[in-house]
Design a protein around this motif. Structure first.
Motif, PDB file in Angstrom:
ATOM      1  N   MET A 120       0.928  -1.414   0.877  1.00 17.23           N
ATOM      2  CA  MET A 120      -0.041   0.330  -0.196  1.00 17.23           C
ATOM      3  C   MET A 120       0.768   1.018  -0.288  1.00 17.23           C
ATOM      4  N   ASP A 121       0.335   2.358  -1.050  1.00 17.88           N
ATOM      5  CA  ASP A 121       1.666   3.027  -0.819  1.00 17.88           C
ATOM      6  C   ASP A 121       1.110   5.146   0.273  1.00 17.88           C
ATOM      7  N   LYS A 122       1.982   5.210   0.460  1.00 19.09           N
ATOM      8  CA  LYS A 122       1.342   6.699   0.646  1.00 19.09           C
ATOM      9  C   LYS A 122      -0.518   7.149   1.348  1.00 19.09           C
ATOM     10  N   PHE A 123      -0.157   7.816  -0.716  1.00 17.82           N
ATOM     11  CA  PHE A 123      -1.508   8.119  -0.854  1.00 17.82           C
ATOM     12  C   PHE A 123      -2.664   7.314  -0.179  1.00 17.82           C
ATOM     13  N   THR A 124      -2.763   5.532  -0.457  1.00 16.45           N
ATOM     14  CA  THR A 124      -3.382   4.686  -0.104  1.00 16.45           C
ATOM     15  C   THR A 124      -3.662   4.151   1.589  1.00 16.45           C
ATOM     16  N   LYS A 125      -2.480   4.300   2.250  1.00 18.82           N
ATOM     17  CA  LYS A 125      -2.186   5.030   3.635  1.00 18.82           C
ATOM     18  C   LYS A 125      -3.231   6.203   4.375  1.00 18.82           C
ATOM     19  N   ALA A 126      -2.596   7.335   3.571  1.00 24.31           N
ATOM     20  CA  ALA A 126      -3.469   8.357   4.280  1.00 24.31           C
ATOM     21  C   ALA A 126      -4.937   8.042   3.725  1.00 24.31           C
ATOM     22  N   MET A 127      -4.888   8.102   2.879  1.00 25.45           N
ATOM     23  CA  MET A 127      -6.664   8.326   2.431  1.00 25.45           C
ATOM     24  C   MET A 127      -7.378   7.156   3.773  1.00 25.45           C
ATOM     25  N   ASN A 135       4.782  14.360  -1.006  1.00 20.24           N
ATOM     26  CA  ASN A 135       4.770  13.676  -0.149  1.00 20.24           C
ATOM     27  C   ASN A 135       4.032  12.703   0.236  1.00 20.24           C
ATOM     28  N   PHE A 136       2.940  12.066  -0.577  1.00 19.71           N
ATOM     29  CA  PHE A 136       1.978  11.071  -0.905  1.00 19.71           C
ATOM     30  C   PHE A 136       2.026  10.503  -2.247  1.00 19.71           C
ATOM     31  N   ASP A 137       3.355  10.210  -2.833  1.00 18.02           N
ATOM     32  CA  ASP A 137       3.581  10.061  -3.691  1.00 18.02           C
ATOM     33  C   ASP A 137       2.400  10.542  -5.093  1.00 18.02           C
ATOM     34  N   MET A 138       1.513  11.283  -4.840  1.00 20.25           N
ATOM     35  CA  MET A 138       0.508  10.942  -6.319  1.00 20.25           C
ATOM     36  C   MET A 138       0.984  10.897  -7.556  1.00 20.25           C
TER      37      MET A 138
END
Length: 96
Positions: A1-8, A76-79
């Motif tokens: 799971m990437d940074k964006f998915t974790k943050a969401m 930061n969130f690798d979008m």
């Protein structure tokens, strides 16, 4: 799971009041939408921003130039996408 998915995922588990406070804070802290050449008066009047998370603008947008790739949140969130004010949030674009 990437940074964006974790943050969401974390954000989706927050109570609404906490989520709204986070969004307001991030709009002021890291969001660069207001400095984008495509940001217009309508967006400002509606206090829009953080399109990468919140989705596309409710205003008519003429893309003059897109600054999404320069945004700290984007980095930061690798979008992976851009033109969020027209195309929709990162989440929406990923799930097309």
């Amino acid at each position: 799971m990437d940074k964006f998915t974790k943050a969401m995922e974390k954000m989706s588990q927050m109570p609404e009041e906490q989520y709204n406070a986070l969004i307001d804070r991030e709009k002021k802290k890291i969001c660069i939408c207001r400095s984008c050449p495509s940001f217009n008066q309508c967006m400002g009047e509606d206090k829009e921003g953080l399109f990468c998370i919140l989705g596309k603008s409710s205003c008519n947008v003429n893309i003059v130039e897109c600054n999404c790739l320069e945004c700290p949140a984007h980095k930061n969130f690798d979008m992976k996408h851009n033109s969020y004010c027209v195309e929709g949030s990162e989440d929406k674009q990923r799930n097309k």
